[in-house]
Design an enzyme around this catalytic site. Sequence first.
Site, PDB file in Angstrom:
ATOM      1  N   ALA A 155       0.829  -1.204   0.000  1.00  0.00           N
ATOM      2  CA  ALA A 155       0.000   0.000   0.000  1.00  0.00           C
ATOM      3  C   ALA A 155       0.867   1.259   0.000  1.00  0.00           C
ATOM      4  O   ALA A 155       1.818   1.344  -0.778  1.00  0.00           O
ATOM      5  CB  ALA A 155      -0.969  -0.036   1.176  1.00  0.00           C
ATOM      6  N   CYS A 156       0.556   2.207   0.859  1.00  0.00           N
ATOM      7  CA  CYS A 156       1.256   3.503   0.842  1.00  0.00           C
ATOM      8  C   CYS A 156       2.729   3.391   1.222  1.00  0.00           C
ATOM      9  O   CYS A 156       3.501   4.312   0.970  1.00  0.00           O
ATOM     10  CB  CYS A 156       0.554   4.493   1.771  1.00  0.00           C
ATOM     11  SG  CYS A 156      -1.092   4.952   1.217  1.00  0.00           S
ATOM     12  N   SER A 157       3.123   2.290   1.825  1.00  0.00           N
ATOM     13  CA  SER A 157       4.517   2.101   2.221  1.00  0.00           C
ATOM     14  C   SER A 157       5.328   1.353   1.171  1.00  0.00           C
ATOM     15  O   SER A 157       6.484   1.008   1.412  1.00  0.00           O
ATOM     16  CB  SER A 157       4.589   1.344   3.556  1.00  0.00           C
ATOM     17  OG  SER A 157       3.952   2.059   4.588  1.00  0.00           O
ATOM     18  N   SER A 158       4.748   1.110   0.016  1.00  0.00           N
ATOM     19  CA  SER A 158       5.407   0.274  -0.990  1.00  0.00           C
ATOM     20  C   SER A 158       6.778   0.790  -1.386  1.00  0.00           C
ATOM     21  O   SER A 158       7.715   0.015  -1.605  1.00  0.00           O
ATOM     22  CB  SER A 158       4.521   0.149  -2.234  1.00  0.00           C
ATOM     23  OG  SER A 158       3.327  -0.540  -1.947  1.00  0.00           O
TER      24      SER A 158
END
Length: 373
Positions: A155-158
């Site tokens: 997700a946003c931490s990819s």
Amino acid sequence: MHNVVISGTGLYTPAQSISNEELVESFNAWAQRFNRDNAAAIERGEVEAAPLSDAAFIEKASGIKSRFVMDKAGILDPQRMKPRLPERGNDEQSILCEMGVAAARQALERAGRTAADVDGVIVACSNLQRPYPAIAIEVQQALGIQGFAFDMNVACSSATFGIQTAANSVQLGQSRAVLVVNPEICTGHLNFRDRDSHFIFGDAATAVLIERADLATSKHQFDIVSTKLLTAFSNNIRNNFGFLNRAAEEGIGARDKLFVQEGRKVFKEVCPMVAELIGQHLAENDLQPSDVKRFWLHQANLSMNHLIVKKLLGREVAEEDAPVILDRYANTSSAGSVIAFHLYQDDLAKGSLGVLSSFGAGYSIGSVVLRKR
């Protein structure tokens, strides 16, 4: 074991942009029509009236003023309210590949490298347009890179998870250099008829080249001092779209097949987790938050970033402490922190320390400590 650097970054920005005012005009046109068409049911209490949106409130609540998008017309059409991105033939370059290649070429140019210098490609993003073949392998072919490629999603931490994965490969001598590419069409999974979230996302793509320090020649190098990752399961940010949807007809088209979140819970729970992780990460490297000249944070909400940095530094946040790009890009998921890093790094003096951090669904948090060479 090799020392590892980030030697180049790249950014692809779509040509079209939507202001808060334009977005609100479209949303309110839809909401007013919905309320007219359902007036009787609303009066009987059978249907909930659609509330109106407000541009000034959006900016105050999030810090977002506009967002770049891959398709403006489809999003702003009150009859449609989603991007129109026609399917491409299998022999055509996919849209995620096209975006990723544009960002990757810029990263390679900034690093002074060509495809011949790279041994791997990781496409790390929140939403992949297909399960296979991997978008990363398509990007690899488009760039002419020999070696390996694979997709990953945190997700946003990819992006930060991808950076650690790439850095490990280079550090162990498995690769000379690895490209981490983050193409994000976040408007594709956004419910533009949800007043609480219709303004959150924009589209963009970023790329980072990670390579051996002893081989790097770029003028834009940052030592990767250390990386640290953390995950903790939460349903507060979720998207239930997937290949099994067709096996459960009752869920097709349901609200949870797009982005949903409990925003207040996310704010309350994630901010202290991020500040604690970054603080621990710095301490493990005998560093203090005051040693850090710049925090390139995930660009989701301005208040979140200010609170995180304030917890770390113990003072109000100055603009140079944590650069903001979400005012014009909005939340671009995994690309956000890398956009901030790409645009706000050249002014730092040699030896300056920075922290690149992303956080979001999972929950997931990534922290990368960098030192300018």
